[in-house]
Design a protein around this motif. Structure first.
Motif: not given
Length: 101
Positions: A10-15, A31-34, A38-40, A48-52
């Motif tokens: 979540v912190d990295r997504a905010r950045e 796609y950036r998190a993948i 950070l996530v598979p 789950r990413l959407s929910s979080r």
């Protein structure tokens, strides 16, 4: 892949969102998190990413994302609208094809 550490994600997504001048979509963040491992890359992880991130937005800890798929366009009846869009067919509709015997 190891267990996902959601506070880090979540912190990295905010950045990532802050790096863009324009709005960012959930798909871009995924796609950036993948790519940053950070996530598979699985459908369940996308949900789950959407929910979080939605939870973080509701709590005021995450900015709004752009949602380009949720807009619904309905044509207004007008002079160029086909009549089939504005009328409901009836059982005695004279434009319906005749039954073959």
């Amino acid at each position: 892949m190891e267990r996902v550490h959601w506070p880090v994600v979540v912190d990295r997504a905010r950045e990532i969102v802050a790096e863009y001048d324009a709005g960012v979509t959930l798909r871009q963040l995924r796609y950036r998190a993948i790519s940053e491992q950070l996530v598979p890359n699985t459908p369940s992880m996308y949900r789950r990413l959407s929910s979080r991130l939605a939870q973080a937005r509701r709590e005021g800890r995450f900015p709004d994302l752009v949602d380009t798929l949720r807009e619904v366009h309905v044509p207004r009846p007008g002079p160029t609208t086909p009549s089939s869009w504005t009328r409901r067919p009836t059982g005695s509709d004279s434009t319906a094809p005749a039954a073959r015997m």
